[in-house]
Design an enzyme around this catalytic site. Structure first.
Site, short mmCIF file in Angstrom:
data_model
loop_
_atom_site.label_atom_id
_atom_site.label_comp_id
_atom_site.label_asym_id
_atom_site.label_seq_id
_atom_site.Cartn_x
_atom_site.Cartn_y
_atom_site.Cartn_z
N LYS A 94 0.83 -1.22 0.00
CA LYS A 94 0.00 0.00 0.00
C LYS A 94 0.86 1.26 0.00
CE LYS A 94 -3.99 -2.15 2.27
NZ LYS A 94 -3.46 -3.42 2.79
N ASP A 97 3.10 7.49 -1.31
CA ASP A 97 3.90 8.71 -1.21
C ASP A 97 4.19 9.26 -2.61
OD1 ASP A 97 5.62 10.71 -0.08
OD2 ASP A 97 6.08 9.34 1.56
P1 5BU Z 1 -8.76 -10.88 6.81
O1 5BU Z 1 -8.10 -11.59 7.94
O2 5BU Z 1 -9.35 -11.84 5.75
O3 5BU Z 1 -9.73 -9.83 7.26
O4 5BU Z 1 -7.52 -10.13 6.10
C1 5BU Z 1 -7.69 -9.30 4.99
C2 5BU Z 1 -6.36 -8.89 4.43
O5 5BU Z 1 -6.56 -8.06 3.28
C3 5BU Z 1 -5.44 -8.11 5.36
O6 5BU Z 1 -4.10 -8.45 5.06
C4 5BU Z 1 -5.67 -6.66 4.98
O7 5BU Z 1 -4.52 -5.86 5.17
C5 5BU Z 1 -6.00 -6.77 3.50
N1 5BU Z 1 -6.95 -5.75 3.03
C6 5BU Z 1 -8.24 -5.65 3.49
O8 5BU Z 1 -8.66 -6.39 4.36
N2 5BU Z 1 -9.07 -4.69 2.97
C7 5BU Z 1 -8.68 -3.81 2.02
O9 5BU Z 1 -9.46 -3.00 1.56
C8 5BU Z 1 -7.34 -3.94 1.56
C9 5BU Z 1 -6.51 -4.91 2.05
BR1 5BU Z 1 -6.75 -2.79 0.25
#
Ligand code: 5BU
Length: 265
Positions: A94, A97
């Site tokens: 992500k 900058d």
């Molecule tokens: P989860 O444990 O399935 O909730 O993890 C979701 C992953 O996806 C986690 O590594 C977040 O940093 C990533 N993520 C997210 O959840 N939502 C977003 O909008 C984005 C990334 Br961009």
């Protein structure tokens, strides 16, 4: 007027970026559109997941900066496992900058992300030159960029205007941007990949703003391509069995979508 949905292999032929082509082809060959979000804090746990769940996934997503014991050797082993089990590496960095700074963050520092991560994420908030800066590093390695169009978290600020502008930035760099992180399909152009985080077997939320939808809602209703699953698998009593279940739900949803034609957006 209905347009028949294209399967991943057909969409691969329409990609300008070789990595997007490879991923579309790999998904059809391996019959999986599951990305594992390997959000663990030790290299041992990361490598164990990569080895055990590698056969089920098309992509393994990392946050290398949450590893307590990161070493370059861990990346070497992860890369070997990715080749052995045929999945791609996605560092969810992500970047956010100016172009000059993200170039250094991508190429150097502790992690040398560009040398091993097939794809990375970036915010479009700073404007299109964030993509230009990352492309100056990534294109020579054959890498791909995913822009954050729409997050899964509650009350995010990515309104329809922001999303449209993000698509417009992506269109300026078709050789490097391969798609989006999004909760719904964004364009009728079939070469973009749509990754959806916030996936569990049932709808719900966590205590810190994460919102979950189901594989079917993401793939069939919202026309996305790849489900990103973290805790749904990591916190299961049997992560391998859980990964198989998510893989099946994601793939069956994709197959079901192919049977239906939807009106043109
Ligand atoms: P989860 O444990 O399935 O909730 O993890 C979701 C992953 O996806 C986690 O590594 C977040 O940093 C990533 N993520 C997210 O959840 N939502 C977003 O909008 C984005 C990334 Br961009």
């Amino acid at each position: 007027m209905n347009k028949p949905p294209l399967h991943f292999t057909a969409r691969a032929q329409l990609c300008r970026n070789p990595l997007a082509k490879l991923l579309f082809t790999l998904m059809d060959e391996k019959q999986t559109n599951l990305a594992l979000s390997a959000d663990v804090t030790t290299t041992a746990a990361l490598l164990k997941l990569a080895d055990q769940l590698g056969p089920e996934i098309c992509v393994l997503k990392t946050h290398v900066d949450i590893l307590d014991d990161f070493t370059p050797a861990c990346i070497d082993t992860l890369t070997q496992l990715a080749q052995q089990h045929r999945f791609l590496l996605f560092e969810d960095r992500k970047f956010a900058d100016i172009g000059n700074t993200v170039k250094h963050q991508y190429a150097g520092g502790l992690y040398h992300i560009a040398t091993w991560a097939h794809m990375v994420t970036a915010h479009s908030l700073p404007g299109p030159d964030i993509i230009k800066g990352l492309a100056e590093v990534g294109v020579q390695y054959g890498r791909g960029l995913l822009l954050l169009a729409e997050m899964s978290s509650t009350q995010h600020l990515m309104d329809p205007t922001y999303i449209q502008q993000t698509i417009a930035f992506a269109e300026q760099y078709p050789e490097f941007v391969i798609g989006f992180i999004t909760q719904h399909k964004l364009s009728s152009q079939p070469h973009w990949l749509y990754f959806t985080p916030g996936i569990k077997l049932q709808k719900g939320s966590d205590s810190l703003g994460q919102q979950y939808t189901t594989p079917e809602m993401a793939i069939i209703d919202q026309d996305c391509d790849i489900i990103i699953v973290g805790r749904g698998i990591l916190q299961a009593s049997d992560p391998v069995a859980a990964a198989k279940q998510y893989r099946q739900r994601g793939w069956e949803a994709y197959c079901q979508r192919l049977k239906y034609s939807k009106p043109l957006a």
